[in-house]
Design a protein around this motif. Structure first.
Motif, PDB file in Angstrom:
ATOM      1  N   SER B 166     -20.635 -36.981  -8.753  1.00 24.68           N
ATOM      2  CA  SER B 166     -21.724 -37.514  -9.551  1.00 24.68           C
ATOM      3  C   SER B 166     -22.777 -36.461  -9.870  1.00 24.68           C
ATOM      4  O   SER B 166     -23.200 -35.712  -8.999  1.00 24.68           O
ATOM      5  N   VAL B 167     -23.188 -36.409 -11.141  1.00 24.35           N
ATOM      6  CA  VAL B 167     -24.169 -35.415 -11.564  1.00 24.35           C
ATOM      7  C   VAL B 167     -25.557 -35.735 -10.990  1.00 24.35           C
ATOM      8  O   VAL B 167     -26.250 -34.856 -10.499  1.00 24.35           O
ATOM      9  N   VAL B 168     -25.935 -37.011 -11.040  1.00 24.44           N
ATOM     10  CA  VAL B 168     -27.272 -37.380 -10.559  1.00 24.44           C
ATOM     11  C   VAL B 168     -27.398 -37.062  -9.066  1.00 24.44           C
ATOM     12  O   VAL B 168     -28.415 -36.537  -8.612  1.00 24.44           O
ATOM     13  N   LYS B 169     -26.344 -37.358  -8.317  1.00 25.33           N
ATOM     14  CA  LYS B 169     -26.388 -37.068  -6.888  1.00 25.33           C
ATOM     15  C   LYS B 169     -26.519 -35.564  -6.636  1.00 25.33           C
ATOM     16  O   LYS B 169     -27.252 -35.141  -5.753  1.00 25.33           O
ATOM     17  N   ALA B 170     -25.779 -34.769  -7.428  1.00 25.36           N
ATOM     18  CA  ALA B 170     -25.851 -33.326  -7.243  1.00 25.36           C
ATOM     19  C   ALA B 170     -27.243 -32.812  -7.573  1.00 25.36           C
ATOM     20  O   ALA B 170     -27.779 -31.946  -6.877  1.00 25.36           O
ATOM     21  N   VAL B 171     -27.865 -33.363  -8.635  1.00 28.12           N
ATOM     22  CA  VAL B 171     -29.232 -32.953  -8.968  1.00 28.12           C
ATOM     23  C   VAL B 171     -30.169 -33.320  -7.817  1.00 28.12           C
ATOM     24  O   VAL B 171     -31.015 -32.525  -7.403  1.00 28.12           O
ATOM     25  N   ALA B 172     -29.973 -34.524  -7.273  1.00 24.94           N
ATOM     26  CA  ALA B 172     -30.809 -34.945  -6.150  1.00 24.94           C
ATOM     27  C   ALA B 172     -30.623 -34.015  -4.952  1.00 24.94           C
ATOM     28  O   ALA B 172     -31.588 -33.670  -4.267  1.00 24.94           O
ATOM     29  N   MET B 173     -29.382 -33.563  -4.716  1.00 21.71           N
ATOM     30  CA  MET B 173     -29.141 -32.641  -3.599  1.00 21.71           C
ATOM     31  C   MET B 173     -29.850 -31.309  -3.836  1.00 21.71           C
ATOM     32  O   MET B 173     -30.370 -30.699  -2.905  1.00 21.71           O
ATOM     33  N   ILE B 174     -29.864 -30.858  -5.095  1.00 22.63           N
ATOM     34  CA  ILE B 174     -30.579 -29.618  -5.420  1.00 22.63           C
ATOM     35  C   ILE B 174     -32.064 -29.773  -5.095  1.00 22.63           C
ATOM     36  O   ILE B 174     -32.665 -28.923  -4.437  1.00 22.63           O
ATOM     37  N   VAL B 175     -32.632 -30.887  -5.551  1.00 19.22           N
ATOM     38  CA  VAL B 175     -34.062 -31.099  -5.337  1.00 19.22           C
ATOM     39  C   VAL B 175     -34.365 -31.174  -3.835  1.00 19.22           C
ATOM     40  O   VAL B 175     -35.326 -30.575  -3.353  1.00 19.22           O
ATOM     41  N   LEU B 176     -33.495 -31.866  -3.107  1.00 15.51           N
ATOM     42  CA  LEU B 176     -33.686 -31.926  -1.658  1.00 15.51           C
ATOM     43  C   LEU B 176     -33.607 -30.528  -1.045  1.00 15.51           C
ATOM     44  O   LEU B 176     -34.391 -30.168  -0.160  1.00 15.51           O
ATOM     45  N   GLY B 177     -32.671 -29.723  -1.551  1.00 17.23           N
ATOM     46  CA  GLY B 177     -32.544 -28.349  -1.080  1.00 17.23           C
ATOM     47  C   GLY B 177     -33.803 -27.547  -1.362  1.00 17.23           C
ATOM     48  O   GLY B 177     -34.297 -26.811  -0.501  1.00 17.23           O
ATOM     49  N   LEU B 178     -34.344 -27.700  -2.577  1.00 16.80           N
ATOM     50  CA  LEU B 178     -35.572 -26.988  -2.942  1.00 16.80           C
ATOM     51  C   LEU B 178     -36.698 -27.372  -1.981  1.00 16.80           C
ATOM     52  O   LEU B 178     -37.460 -26.513  -1.523  1.00 16.80           O
ATOM     53  N   LEU B 179     -36.782 -28.665  -1.677  1.00 17.61           N
ATOM     54  CA  LEU B 179     -37.843 -29.143  -0.783  1.00 17.61           C
ATOM     55  C   LEU B 179     -37.667 -28.585   0.629  1.00 17.61           C
ATOM     56  O   LEU B 179     -38.629 -28.135   1.253  1.00 17.61           O
ATOM     57  N   LEU B 180     -36.430 -28.610   1.123  1.00 20.32           N
ATOM     58  CA  LEU B 180     -36.196 -28.072   2.467  1.00 20.32           C
ATOM     59  C   LEU B 180     -36.500 -26.575   2.493  1.00 20.32           C
ATOM     60  O   LEU B 180     -36.939 -26.040   3.506  1.00 20.32           O
ATOM     61  N   GLY B 181     -36.250 -25.924   1.348  1.00 16.85           N
ATOM     62  CA  GLY B 181     -36.487 -24.488   1.270  1.00 16.85           C
ATOM     63  C   GLY B 181     -37.953 -24.107   1.390  1.00 16.85           C
ATOM     64  O   GLY B 181     -38.274 -23.003   1.826  1.00 16.85           O
ATOM     65  N   ILE B 182     -38.867 -25.010   1.005  1.00 14.44           N
ATOM     66  CA  ILE B 182     -40.276 -24.623   1.068  1.00 14.44           C
ATOM     67  C   ILE B 182     -40.936 -24.999   2.390  1.00 14.44           C
ATOM     68  O   ILE B 182     -42.121 -24.759   2.570  1.00 14.44           O
ATOM     69  N   VAL B 183     -40.154 -25.548   3.331  1.00 15.35           N
ATOM     70  CA  VAL B 183     -40.702 -25.767   4.673  1.00 15.35           C
ATOM     71  C   VAL B 183     -41.104 -24.409   5.250  1.00 15.35           C
ATOM     72  O   VAL B 183     -40.378 -23.430   5.108  1.00 15.35           O
ATOM     73  N   GLY B 184     -42.287 -24.365   5.852  1.00 13.15           N
ATOM     74  CA  GLY B 184     -42.743 -23.096   6.420  1.00 13.15           C
ATOM     75  C   GLY B 184     -44.034 -22.636   5.782  1.00 13.15           C
ATOM     76  O   GLY B 184     -44.603 -23.327   4.938  1.00 13.15           O
TER      77      GLY B 184
END
Lengths: 159, 503
Positions: B166-184
């Motif tokens: 699913s494209v929407v799910k993959a986009v959501a995973m990207i956004v979640l990844g971006l968010l996890l990336g800015i922890v710190g």
């Protein structure tokens, strides 16, 4: 119609929880302005976006579930408990928990314990094999990583 | 042209020192090993070895890690052909005809055409990197923050479009990844974001931890649930020397696969997996010669094309990393990590500030491909033995090496507990069919994207139209939008589902 059987309903809810949590967390950080973005700007934007995406995915799943019922997802909890328990045990044995006075037992004990606990997750386990591989692999780790590559790790409780 | 030759000879002089040859060999062997073994791929392996490379010189470390990636492409085909299991995700399509060839008693032929196809593709891919890296890097040096931001958006969107599911799910995973990336800790304001007062989290979450949890741990858990029996065709491995007729029959497919793989490898989100699918589809669409074995029943072109394509794609996916500093797939995202560990900022300046490292790595890829072809065919017996090791013995060992790797990253046990958390998340994602690869890409790009967005907006005094008024940036955003529209359009959506359904 069982909504807990639909992958998209659950995934949507998960994304909504994550998005919401990041968004609420970001309210503590200053937003700043477009030209001078504060630490809260980017996470608020993304948290909101993730929340909306979660809603879309959940609705998609809801429609699917209405059309045709899904098979149960089939969560296998026990293998996960053993595997992650093994990882946790490795950490505790390797470094101890100083706050609770649990002493560190070193890499050899940690590696052996991890192999044994992790092996329990397999359905076709054989105890003799498990013991042999625990001995072989913990020796290998000690020789290859600590002696060979020179990683800084405590080997035994007394070292 | 002479400059290219000069550069390549500089590279070769670096690559064929005894030490670098040794690490290249080690990387290739290890890559083949994990490629052969189903259930462990290059992502967790490279993540696992990253901390260990800390003690090596940077060039040796990068040569070894690169060797693991393209070595895995060679190894994956062996398992696909002999066991009908993809040893590596990129050899999924090799199963289709490769395994049938093995059943017809042509395992040796299939293995050797896979190796030769991979070698030809590997050589071509390496040459392509050498030729295109310099001009592309020059373009990249002119990029401002707005261009970089748009390029990353395009890269992330392309990664979604080319992934399955699913494209929407993959986009959501990207956004979640971006968010996890800015922890710190935020570099601009010094605020520790989402650290919950835990000192270890102020440095951010290590990407090795995310990769281990989401790829290695969840992969083991999914494999433990899978109860399919393996059937091994070992007796029929003979005749490893390919006949001239067979070579002639497969050469066209090899060349087409190489060309297709090279192009798809450069594109963000591409790389080995997509390349092999595309090559198989092309071969299947070609008009069959009279008397040719039908596809799905052991056609040699069905092995040659995808195998060449996945290797070419693996090679050329280094181009965006080396020239733009932007990883096109999860493995390259880990290479960014490897470079940062050694204080090398990936991007266009690597070539000028570190020519020995840059050209040495490229030359080592060619050397490595040669090693692989020489190694692989005679060592096939060893790999077959390895395939007979039961999974119940393998997975605890994989898990152990992962843990040692995570711990040695910072000598901090907190990272191990965090891995447990990501293991749980990884399992949930796998069960809910949310792919972790886009998440990892987002995770790596998160801080970079925020930084470039900030800078671009600062330079334009808060005017967001800068992203569409600067031509290069506008083109890239336009492409990203177009790509999204294309996948969401119903007719293409259906076709895409069919294409990925063939696995």
């Amino acid at each position: 119609m069982k909504l807990s059987h639909n992958k998209n309903v659950l995934a949507g809810l998960m994304f909504m929880v994550f998005g919401g949590a990041f968004f609420i967390g970001a309210l503590d950080y200053s937003l700043g302005s477009g030209a001078r973005m504060g630490p809260g700007y980017f996470p608020r934007m993304l948290g909101g976006l993730l929340f909306v995406l979660g809603i879309i995915i959940a609705i998609e799943g809801f429609i699917e579930a209405k059309k045709s019922p899904d098979e149960p997802i089939g969560w296998h909890i026990m293998p996960m408990v053993w595997l992650l328990g093994a990882v946790g045990a490795f950490g505790i044995l390797l470094a101890g928990i100083p706050a609770f006075g649990v002493p560190a037992m070193g890499l050899v004990a940690a590696a052996a314990a991890m192999i044994i606990i992790a092996s329990i997750a397999a359905q076709d386990k054989k105890w003799k094999e498990i013991i042999i591989s625990a001995v072989v692999l913990s020796t290998f780790c000690a020789l290859a990583f600590v002696k060979g590559l020179g990683l800084q790790m405590k080997l035994f409780p007394w070292s | 042209m002479t400059e290219l030759l000069n550069n390549l000879s500089l590279g070769l002089s670096v690559a064929i020192t005894a030490q670098n040859l040794m690490y290249c060999l080690f990387g290739c062997i290890l890559g083949t090993l994990i490629g052969v073994l189903p259930g462990i791929g290059p992502v967790p392996t490279i993540a696992m070895l990253l901390p260990i490379t800390y003690s090596l010189p940077p060039i040796a470390a990068l040569i070894m890690l690169a060797g693991i990636y393209y070595g895995a492409q060679y190894g994956g085909s062996t398992t696909a052909i002999l066991v009908n299991l993809p040893g590596e995700s990129s050899s999924v399509v090799t199963c289709l005809d490769g395994y049938q060839m093995a059943r017809n008693g042509e395992a040796g032929k299939a293995l050797s055409v896979a190796a030769i196809g991979s070698f030809i593709a590997g050589c071509f891919g390496t040459l392509l990197i050498a030729a295109f890296a310099a001009p592309l890097a020059e373009v990249a040096l002119k990029f401002g923050p707005a261009e970089y931001f748009s390029l990353m958006v395009l890269g992330l969107i392309a990664a979604v479009v080319l992934a399955s599911g699913s494209v929407v799910k993959a986009v959501a995973m990207i956004v979640l990844g971006l968010l996890l990336g800015i922890v710190g800790t935020d570099v601009n304001s010094g605020v520790a974001r989402y650290s919950f007062g835990i000192p270890e989290l102020t440095d951010g979450i290590g990407f090795v931890i995310v990769a281990m949890g989401a790829f290695a741990l969840s992969e083991i858990l999914m494999n433990l649930e899978d109860k399919t029996e393996r059937e091994l065709f070992t007796k029929s491995v003979s005749g490893l020397l390919i006949k001239w007729v067979d070579f002639k029959a497969s050469l066209g497919a090899i060349l087409r696969g190489t060309a297709l793989g090279s192009v798809l490898g450069i594109l963000p989100g591409g790389g080995a997996l997509v390349a092999s699918f595309a090559a198989y589809t092309v071969e299947k669409k070609m008009k069959p010669k009279p008397g040719e074995v039908p596809f799905g029943q052991g056609n040699i072109r069905g092995v040659a094309g995808p195998e060449a394509a996945n290797n070419a794609g693996a090679q050329t996916s280094f181009i965006p990393l080396l020239t733009l500093g932007i990883p096109p797939n999860a493995v390259m995202a880990l290479m960014v990590g490897a470079m940062t560990i050694h204080n090398i900022q990936p991007g266009p300046q690597v070539m000028t500030s570190n020519p020995q490292l840059f050209w040495g790595m490229i030359a080592s890829m060619w050397v490595g491909n040669l090693m692989l072809v020489i190694l692989n065919l005679p060592m096939i017996g060893v790999w077959i033995k390895l395939l007979q090791v039961p999974y119940r013995l393998l997975y605890p060992a994989i898990l152990l090496f992962c843990c040692v790797g995570v711990f040695s990253l910072q000598n901090n046990v907190f990272d191990i507990y965090l891995t447990v958390l990501f293991g749980i998340l990884g399992y949930v994602w796998a069960k809910l069919k949310c792919e972790p690869a886009p998440l990892l890409l987002g995770f790596i790009l998160g801080p970079m994207m925020e930084e470039n967005l900030r800078r671009a907006m600062l330079l334009s005094r808060g005017d967001a139209s800068v992203f569409v008024t600067r031509p290069i940036s506008a083109v890239m955003l336009g492409l990203a939008g177009l790509l999204l529209l294309i996948v969401i359009a119903p007719s293409i959506r259906k076709k895409r589902e069919i294409a990925f359904h063939e696995e």
